[in-house]
Design a protein around this motif. Structure first.
Motif, PDB file in Angstrom:
ATOM      1  N   SER A   1       6.991  -6.440   6.217  1.00  0.00           N
ATOM      2  CA  SER A   1       6.651  -6.113   4.964  1.00  0.00           C
ATOM      3  C   SER A   1       5.487  -5.427   4.642  1.00  0.00           C
ATOM      4  N   LEU A   2       4.379  -5.695   5.591  1.00  0.00           N
ATOM      5  CA  LEU A   2       3.208  -5.152   5.563  1.00  0.00           C
ATOM      6  C   LEU A   2       3.339  -3.485   5.802  1.00  0.00           C
ATOM      7  N   ASP A   3       4.085  -3.574   6.976  1.00  0.00           N
ATOM      8  CA  ASP A   3       4.313  -1.673   7.262  1.00  0.00           C
ATOM      9  C   ASP A   3       4.918  -1.044   6.277  1.00  0.00           C
ATOM     10  N   ALA A   4       5.983  -1.898   5.354  1.00  0.00           N
ATOM     11  CA  ALA A   4       6.716  -1.158   4.351  1.00  0.00           C
ATOM     12  C   ALA A   4       5.883  -0.692   3.347  1.00  0.00           C
ATOM     13  N   SER A   5       4.920  -1.897   2.763  1.00  0.00           N
ATOM     14  CA  SER A   5       3.779  -1.732   1.741  1.00  0.00           C
ATOM     15  C   SER A   5       2.942  -0.480   2.026  1.00  0.00           C
ATOM     16  N   LEU A   6       2.577  -0.542   3.353  1.00  0.00           N
ATOM     17  CA  LEU A   6       1.591   0.552   3.650  1.00  0.00           C
ATOM     18  C   LEU A   6       2.012   1.873   3.765  1.00  0.00           C
ATOM     19  N   ALA A   7       3.398   1.793   4.210  1.00  0.00           N
ATOM     20  CA  ALA A   7       4.169   3.230   4.294  1.00  0.00           C
ATOM     21  C   ALA A   7       4.446   3.736   2.875  1.00  0.00           C
ATOM     22  N   SER A   8       4.455   2.962   2.044  1.00  0.00           N
ATOM     23  CA  SER A   8       4.531   3.559   0.430  1.00  0.00           C
ATOM     24  C   SER A   8       3.333   4.080   0.293  1.00  0.00           C
ATOM     25  N   LEU A   9       2.062   3.894   0.841  1.00  0.00           N
ATOM     26  CA  LEU A   9       0.859   4.387   0.503  1.00  0.00           C
ATOM     27  C   LEU A   9       0.863   5.871   1.374  1.00  0.00           C
TER      28      LEU A   9
ATOM     29  N   HIS B   1      -3.387  -8.688  -0.389  1.00  0.00           N
ATOM     30  CA  HIS B   1      -4.270  -7.681  -1.252  1.00  0.00           C
ATOM     31  C   HIS B   1      -4.680  -6.518  -0.321  1.00  0.00           C
ATOM     32  N   GLY B   2      -4.181  -6.208   1.021  1.00  0.00           N
ATOM     33  CA  GLY B   2      -4.458  -5.348   1.817  1.00  0.00           C
ATOM     34  C   GLY B   2      -3.988  -4.051   1.093  1.00  0.00           C
ATOM     35  N   ALA B   3      -2.747  -3.796   0.877  1.00  0.00           N
ATOM     36  CA  ALA B   3      -2.394  -2.408   0.586  1.00  0.00           C
ATOM     37  C   ALA B   3      -2.753  -2.171  -1.006  1.00  0.00           C
ATOM     38  N   PRO B   4      -2.628  -2.954  -1.739  1.00  0.00           N
ATOM     39  CA  PRO B   4      -3.379  -2.596  -3.076  1.00  0.00           C
ATOM     40  C   PRO B   4      -4.867  -2.257  -3.178  1.00  0.00           C
ATOM     41  N   LEU B   5      -5.724  -3.179  -2.229  1.00  0.00           N
ATOM     42  CA  LEU B   5      -7.101  -2.513  -2.214  1.00  0.00           C
ATOM     43  C   LEU B   5      -7.140  -1.321  -1.332  1.00  0.00           C
ATOM     44  N   LEU B   6      -6.378  -0.896  -0.502  1.00  0.00           N
ATOM     45  CA  LEU B   6      -6.383   0.410   0.359  1.00  0.00           C
ATOM     46  C   LEU B   6      -5.988   1.371  -0.803  1.00  0.00           C
ATOM     47  N   GLN B   7      -5.080   0.972  -1.471  1.00  0.00           N
ATOM     48  CA  GLN B   7      -4.537   2.045  -2.559  1.00  0.00           C
ATOM     49  C   GLN B   7      -5.693   2.560  -3.499  1.00  0.00           C
ATOM     50  N   ALA B   8      -6.683   1.400  -3.937  1.00  0.00           N
ATOM     51  CA  ALA B   8      -7.695   1.807  -4.649  1.00  0.00           C
ATOM     52  C   ALA B   8      -8.928   2.344  -4.021  1.00  0.00           C
ATOM     53  N   LEU B   9      -8.883   2.077  -2.619  1.00  0.00           N
ATOM     54  CA  LEU B   9      -9.716   2.665  -1.692  1.00  0.00           C
ATOM     55  C   LEU B   9      -9.823   4.093  -1.510  1.00  0.00           C
ATOM     56  N   MET B  10      -8.501   4.593  -1.381  1.00  0.00           N
ATOM     57  CA  MET B  10      -8.146   5.930  -1.266  1.00  0.00           C
ATOM     58  C   MET B  10      -8.888   7.001  -2.140  1.00  0.00           C
ATOM     59  N   ALA B  11      -8.935   6.615  -3.285  1.00  0.00           N
ATOM     60  CA  ALA B  11      -9.465   7.627  -4.373  1.00  0.00           C
ATOM     61  C   ALA B  11     -11.033   7.685  -4.098  1.00  0.00           C
TER      62      ALA B  11
END
Lengths: 464, 268
Positions: free
Chosen positions: B61-69, B129-139
């Motif tokens: 599930s972690l890979d999947a949510s990261l893949a969506s980013l 919180h890993g994926a949502p934080l990374l998503q915010a961080l990418m900006a």
């Protein structure tokens, strides 16, 4: 010099006294992390059998950390009460245990020899003692200290009210103080761990607690647990400081990692004394310690963590503290793994402190990554009460929302009072009676919403 | 039949003061003791914190949510073989497992920044919180920065980032790691930044942003702070006590008091 012992034809050799002490110590994760714990259960017993034959004089004559390189060793040696020591110097560690347990070794005897007990002697004998021995001897030791009340009298238990808040919000802290006082807690000290180290924030806390104490004439003292250098500065600036706090450890290098020296503590002690804020005594210092702190600072010199901890009490003893607190389970499972290790460490620390004449209390506590729970804390609370612990912590619901660990609650203190018939510090008890918080049986009264102290404290909290 | 009396709990008439603190005040009592519902509430909070310590990252599930980013992480582990060793031997959690090093060397640095998502003491924090934080961080990643592939690390302590950064020849490592669970915060993520990561860096050489979770520091706010610190660290070539977080004033609240003996605070 090296030590050796033979069991069933197998020889065990220990390179020096500190190795012998480390191998004799009850198992705990921190000594294994340091690589100095016994390799087997039999090696541990070989070390104990060997240690039992070592005389106290030999321990005193062989400092574990060299005199030349460590100011804590120098303090221990220079302050050693040589004439009092004459009474016990000839005893082996094994016989010292026997002697401590004699009925004729009473409170007066223990008080007489306390200044002759070095940390290494206390640690050594504790390693040969079972939990019940640690309890029985500690409860014979009487250490009484005073500031605005009297701490350490027989049949009494004090509580540090610990009203921490994650952002040091003054109203939030005040709300927890109200909760604690109305539960009859706070006679040891109202002691706040601040999240911030900014002086204006700390000043706000000092002033608010001082106002509570002054306005309601609470016979207790306050403390904000920040670095000693900040407290010296704040005293110079006129902050209302009752007790000066500092974390201390048992080696010079570990103290260095805390940013302190003995000279700094002396300066702070003198500054606090000069304020003359105590009403019934002048014990103005509050120290915290805990097994593992020297190792975590990589400053243990190959000395086991329990012996390092006892050396911290020599530092504390020098400054005649009101309170010393071993924060026993805070450090984490790599030093004290589970409830069994935490309980043993709490009893050892309390015993060593009391034997050395230090007013020891205990933060009966654990973190969520340790193999422990509230039942273990109940056990430690109970055995410490049996041992005559000077004070414990009181935190709303045992949950410290700033430091993120579990300690003991106001309710836990009530449990001990109920189970052991323990009373508050006498001045504080009289205040609780005056405030109509206790009934004739000495138990908490039922409090209505219009109780005058509740109303006044609530108003103060809103206005803080 | 006799009439049954209800059990009376001594309530505390100051519950309104809970507006000022999350501390467990005004719990009421039965005799000297806590009422049953408070005992159970506490027990549940402790159970959640305990489970958080012993939970493991769930890779699928972690890979999947990261893949969506658009992220395809490299998974590595420390030398701690299991949770028990991890808890007892912090030194093992700080060093990279031998067989993971080639995977990192294959990433062909050098890089300016490597982001690491690590279980630390709360895998559920990293998982949630890993994926949502990374998503915010990418900006907040500067287009000119050479950013390494995302690393996911297990049985990891903060200092494992030093080994990772060194193997990748990265100038800055940002370790997003599960913090030691508190009773009221089992899922808190911390971010540790270390410039010029090398084995043996001390905690004084790192910057930390803590309490990242929806009920604490929000993803957006945390990302802004981390982004600001990354920029300053790369420009001034430093992290740690000499790099103050001036991303806003007043400074960040710290997770633990500086004066408490605490070698195991935060994610370390």
């Amino acid at each position: 010099m090296s030590y050796a012992h033979t069991i069933n034809g197998s020889g065990y050799r220990f390179a020096d006294l500190k190795t012998l002490l480390a191998k004799a110590s009850p198992a705990r994760s921190g000594d294994y992390l340091a690589g100095i714990g016994a390799a087997s259960a039999v090696e541990r017993m070989a070390a104990r059998l060997c240690l039992a034959e070592v005389t106290l004089a030999e321990i005193v004559n062989n400092p574990l950390i060299p005199y030349e390189s460590d100011e804590v060793t120098r303090l221990i040696c220079d302050r050693h009460a040589v004439s009092a020591f004459a009474e016990i110097a000839h005893l082996t560690v094994g016989d010292f245990r026997n002697w401590l347990l004699l009925e004729s070794t009473d409170e007066a005897t223990l008080a007489r020899i306390a200044p002759a007990v070095t940390p290494e002697i206390a640690a050594a004998v504790s390693k040969l003692m079972r939990n019940q021995d640690l309890i029985l001897v500690a409860r014979k030791c009487r250490v009484i200290t005073r500031f605005r009340n009297t701490i350490g009298l027989p049949g009494r238990l004090a509580v540090r009210l610990q009203p921490n808040h994650p952002t040091d919000d003054v109203k939030g802290v005040a709300a927890s103080i109200l909760d604690g006082l109305l539960y009859g807690s706070g006679d040891a000290v109202i002691g706040i761990n601040p999240a911030s180290d900014s002086l204006p924030v700390l000043n706000g806390l000092w002033r608010m607690v001082d106002e509570v104490i002054q306005r309601f004439e609470v016979p207790t003292q306050s403390c904000v647990l920040t670095h000693v250098t900040s407290q010296i500065k704040a005293m110079e600036a006129g902050a209302p400081i009752d007790l000066v706090f500092q974390s201390v450890a048992g080696t010079e290098a570990a103290n260095q990692s805390f940013g302190i020296t003995l000279a700094m503590l002396k300066e702070a002690h003198e500054a606090a004394l000069s304020l003359k804020r105590g009403t019934v005594g002048d014990n103005v210092m509050y120290f915290e310690t805990g097994q593992g702190s020297a190792l975590s600072a990589n400053a243990h010199h190959g000395v086991d963590q329990q012996t390092c901890e006892a050396r911290a009490y020599a530092v504390a003893r020098e400054f005649r503290p009101l309170l010393v607190n071993t924060v026993v389970g805070f450090i984490g499972p790599e030093y004290l793994y589970d409830g069994k290790q935490i309980i043993r460490a709490g009893l050892e620390d309390h015993f060593c402190g009391k034997l050395m004449g230090v007013p020891l209390g205990c933060d009966v506590c654990y973190t969520n990554h340790a193999e422990a729970d509230q039942d273990d804390m109940d056990n430690l609370l109970t055995v410490l009460a049996a041992a005559g612990v000077t004070y414990i912590m009181g935190i709303p619901g045992a949950d410290d929302i700033m430091l993120n660990y579990q300690s003991t609650s106001f309710h836990d203190a009530l449990y001990l009072r109920e189970a052991f018939g323990l009373k508050h510090a006498p001045e504080f008890e009289a205040w609780l009676e005056r405030m109509k918080l206790l009934n004739a049986a000495g138990r908490l009264q039922s409090l209505g919403p219009r109780h005058p102290l509740l109303t006044a404290l609530t108003d103060m909290t809103h206005a803080a | 039949m006799s009439e049954q009396k209800p059990v009376v709990i001594e309530a505390n008439p100051w519950t309104e003061l809970r507006q000022f603190t999350d501390a467990r005040i005004a719990l009421g009592r039965v005799g000297s003791s806590l009422p049953t519902d408070e005992v159970l509430k506490f027990g549940l909070a402790h159970a959640m914190a305990r489970d958080a310590v012993h939970a493991a990252l769930e890779p699928t599930s972690l890979d999947a949510s990261l893949a969506s980013l658009g992220l395809k992480p490299v998974w590595i582990r420390s030398r701690a073989p299991d949770r028990a060793s991890y808890l007892l031997r912090p030194d093992l959690g700080r060093t990279l497992a031998d067989d993971c090093e080639p995977d990192l060397r294959a990433c062909k640095g050098p890089f300016d920044v490597v982001l690491v998502l690590a279980d630390g003491l709360s895998a559920i924090a990293a998982q949630a919180h890993g994926a949502p934080l990374l998503q915010a961080l990418m900006a907040h990643l500067h287009p000119a920065w050479r950013v390494a592939p995302l690393i996911v690390a297990t049985q990891a302590r903060v200092a494992l980032g030093d080994d990772i950064g060194e193997a990748l020849a990265a100038r800055l490592v940002v370790m997003l790691i599960g913090e030691r669970p508190g009773l009221s915060s089992p899922d808190s993520l911390g971010a540790y930044l270390t410039f010029n990561p090398r084995r043996g860096r001390s905690d004084a050489e790192r910057n930390c942003i803590s309490n990242i979770r929806p009920a604490g520091l929000s993803y957006a706010e945390a990302a802004r702070k981390i982004g600001w610190l990354m920029g300053e660290a790369l420009m001034r070539q430093i992290t740690g006590v000499e790099l103050k977080d001036d991303s806003d004033m007043p400074a960040l609240a710290r997770p633990v008091a500086p004066e408490r003996l605490s070698p195991s605070a935060g994610g370390d």
